[in-house]
Design a protein around this motif. Structure first.
Motif, mmCIF file in Angstrom:
data_model
loop_
_atom_site.group_PDB
_atom_site.id
_atom_site.type_symbol
_atom_site.label_atom_id
_atom_site.label_comp_id
_atom_site.label_asym_id
_atom_site.label_seq_id
_atom_site.Cartn_x
_atom_site.Cartn_y
_atom_site.Cartn_z
ATOM 1 N N GLU A 21 0.878 -1.123 0.239
ATOM 2 C CA GLU A 21 0.515 -0.219 -0.424
ATOM 3 C C GLU A 21 1.152 1.710 0.000
ATOM 4 O O GLU A 21 1.102 2.274 -1.045
ATOM 5 C CB GLU A 21 -1.059 0.062 1.043
ATOM 6 C CG GLU A 21 -2.005 0.937 1.234
ATOM 7 C CD GLU A 21 -3.091 1.360 2.026
ATOM 8 O OE1 GLU A 21 -4.068 2.134 2.430
ATOM 9 O OE2 GLU A 21 -2.912 -0.401 3.193
ATOM 10 N N ARG A 22 1.672 1.023 0.915
ATOM 11 C CA ARG A 22 3.359 2.419 0.660
ATOM 12 C C ARG A 22 3.053 2.346 -0.109
ATOM 13 O O ARG A 22 3.905 3.838 -1.204
ATOM 14 C CB ARG A 22 3.496 2.197 1.992
ATOM 15 C CG ARG A 22 3.477 2.272 3.354
ATOM 16 C CD ARG A 22 4.326 1.885 4.320
ATOM 17 N NE ARG A 22 3.374 1.730 5.755
ATOM 18 C CZ ARG A 22 4.161 1.687 6.886
ATOM 19 N NH1 ARG A 22 5.429 0.856 6.760
ATOM 20 N NH2 ARG A 22 3.402 1.428 8.490
ATOM 21 N N ALA A 23 3.911 1.641 -1.271
ATOM 22 C CA ALA A 23 4.295 1.299 -2.487
ATOM 23 C C ALA A 23 3.540 2.527 -3.430
ATOM 24 O O ALA A 23 3.614 3.164 -4.135
ATOM 25 C CB ALA A 23 4.689 0.223 -3.001
ATOM 26 N N GLY A 24 2.148 1.740 -3.387
ATOM 27 C CA GLY A 24 0.758 2.078 -4.349
ATOM 28 C C GLY A 24 1.000 3.902 -4.128
ATOM 29 O O GLY A 24 1.179 4.255 -5.097
ATOM 30 N N LEU A 25 1.225 4.213 -3.100
ATOM 31 C CA LEU A 25 1.027 6.027 -2.751
ATOM 32 C C LEU A 25 2.541 6.653 -3.247
ATOM 33 O O LEU A 25 1.793 7.681 -4.067
ATOM 34 C CB LEU A 25 1.076 6.133 -1.436
ATOM 35 C CG LEU A 25 1.302 7.398 -0.445
ATOM 36 C CD1 LEU A 25 -0.392 7.943 -1.367
ATOM 37 C CD2 LEU A 25 1.739 7.370 1.129
ATOM 38 N N ILE A 26 3.297 5.604 -3.423
ATOM 39 C CA ILE A 26 4.874 6.753 -3.423
ATOM 40 C C ILE A 26 4.265 6.638 -6.088
ATOM 41 O O ILE A 26 4.067 7.596 -5.886
ATOM 42 C CB ILE A 26 5.674 5.713 -3.460
ATOM 43 C CG1 ILE A 26 6.089 6.318 -2.057
ATOM 44 C CG2 ILE A 26 7.001 6.435 -3.911
ATOM 45 C CD1 ILE A 26 7.572 4.877 -1.508
ATOM 46 N N THR A 27 3.753 5.954 -6.285
ATOM 47 C CA THR A 27 3.157 5.914 -6.960
ATOM 48 C C THR A 27 2.059 6.377 -7.501
ATOM 49 O O THR A 27 2.023 6.938 -8.922
ATOM 50 C CB THR A 27 3.475 4.093 -7.680
ATOM 51 O OG1 THR A 27 2.105 3.933 -7.322
ATOM 52 C CG2 THR A 27 4.488 3.496 -7.688
#
Length: 383
Positions: free
Chosen positions: A335-341
């Motif tokens: 979820e955090r990685a998705g937020l960055i993208t």
């Protein structure tokens, strides 16, 4: 258009009590007929966007048929379908126990599909739900009652799991799920929520599977941002952006737990992994869309960045405190990685949908009467 004005003296205007200088753009656009609290229930159009999930859609429509509400219609938007199965099933089921209309679009994307529904013409209130839910018998009644308050521009409701049988379904609930609690809450700039991230933590307001708006307002702001939403590179954020615009436009948003639907959570872990990443990406896309459409929001958003990070990372935050020891940490990091993208995905989505609009208005086919045999209405044929 949504705007945010900063008070000249740096202090909130006394008549609005806005948090940190955020002020509504105008008074809510309220028809005079809404001045009476006790009146006829508002007419509601229920919009169900779908794509290649005919059996699930039919279950949703079956639950709508049991709704105890005097005046509503259903509009099914078939979003870039790969077959004619849904249209054939709706025609075979005619006449339906409520007015039912169907429209197909060749452009994918949930936000785009919702905007097509607005172009088809809707009643006073437009309620959106998904094709994998079952609505409660009194779902529409609770929504209609909430809109009896003329200051309310949006109503969201309680989303419960239809089943909890697999680990993936339990883990989704542990990470916050779709429920926002069992207490009725009202959000507006006049009565700011105590959360330090208000009003940008729009996920606290509700979810797109259970939301309703005044149709006139939603059309007036141009509908949903088509560069957000499921089916677009942004993966989501269309509902959050709309919630934020309601509040910043001076209206009230009500979370009404009596408006209940039951959602079929993904049963498999792989699906939950994709969902976790997509939710993070959608959140990042929503924040980017908010600043893209109104750059003045950047300052207030930056001032809330520290408490927002605490909410995202702290083990005792509302988002994380429900996670049990067996909760996969991979889901949190996805979820955090998705937020960055998210910002990059929003830019790609803007490029994909450049110049795309639902004009001319799509023609919806009515299925509230028996359909003749032969070619499908609208000049289409089964594929």
């Amino acid at each position: 258009m949504v705007t945010a004005h900063l008070a000249e003296d740096g202090e909130p205007a006394p008549d609005r009590l806005p948090p940190e200088g955020l002020r509504p753009t105008r008074a809510p656009d309220l028809p005079a007929c809404l001045s009476q609290r006790h009146r006829e229930p508002p007419r509601i159009t229920v919009v169900v966007a779908t794509r290649d999930r005919t059996p699930s859609l039919l279950q949703t429509l079956s639950s709508l048929a049991a709704c105890d509400y005097p005046d509503f219609e259903v509009l099914v938007v078939d979003s870039a379908p790969s077959t004619a199965d849904t249209q054939l099933a709706l025609r075979a089921g005619a006449p339906w126990p409520f007015p039912l209309r169907y429209v197909a679009t060749s452009t994918p994307g949930l936000a785009f599909a919702h905007n097509v529904a607005l172009e088809c013409g809707t009643e006073e209130i437009v309620a959106f739900t998904d094709d994998d839910v079952e609505v409660d018998r009194y779902w529409l009644a609770a929504i209609g009652e909430a809109f009896a308050d003329p200051e309310v521009g949006c109503v969201t409701g309680l989303i419960l799991p239809a089943e909890l049988e697999t680990p993936a379904q339990f883990w989704l609930e542990q990470s916050g799920g779709f429920s926002r609690g069992y207490e009725r809450r009202r959000f507006s700039l006049r009565q700011p929520a105590p959360e330090p991230t208000f009003p940008f933590a729009a996920g606290r307001f509700g979810s797109g599977a259970n939301m309703a708006f005044r149709a006139r307002w939603l059309r007036g702001v141009g509908g949903f941002d088509p560069a957000t939403g499921a089916g677009s590179p942004a993966s989501g954020g269309d509902d959050l952006h709309a919630f934020l615009r309601v509040v910043l436009d001076g209206a009230a948003l009500v979370y009404e737990p009596a408006a209940i639907i039951r959602h079929s959570h993904r049963r498999e872990y792989d699906g939950l992994r994709r969902q976790a990443f997509g939710y993070g990406r959608g959140l990042g896309a929503y924040l980017t869309a908010a600043v893209w459409t109104q750059p003045a929001l950047l300052g207030p958003m930056v001032r809330r960045s520290v408490p927002a990070m605490r909410h995202l990372l702290a083990a005792d935050s509302v988002k994380n405190r429900g996670k049990e020891p067996d909760f996969p940490s991979e889901l949190t990091w996805l979820e955090r990685a998705g937020l960055i993208t998210g910002p990059f995905a929003y830019a790609a989505s803007r490029w994909r949908y450049r110049g795309v609009g639902p004009h001319p208005p799509a023609q919806a086919v009515s299925y509230d009467a028996p359909q003749p045999a032969g070619a499908l209405p609208g000049g289409t044929s089964p594929r």
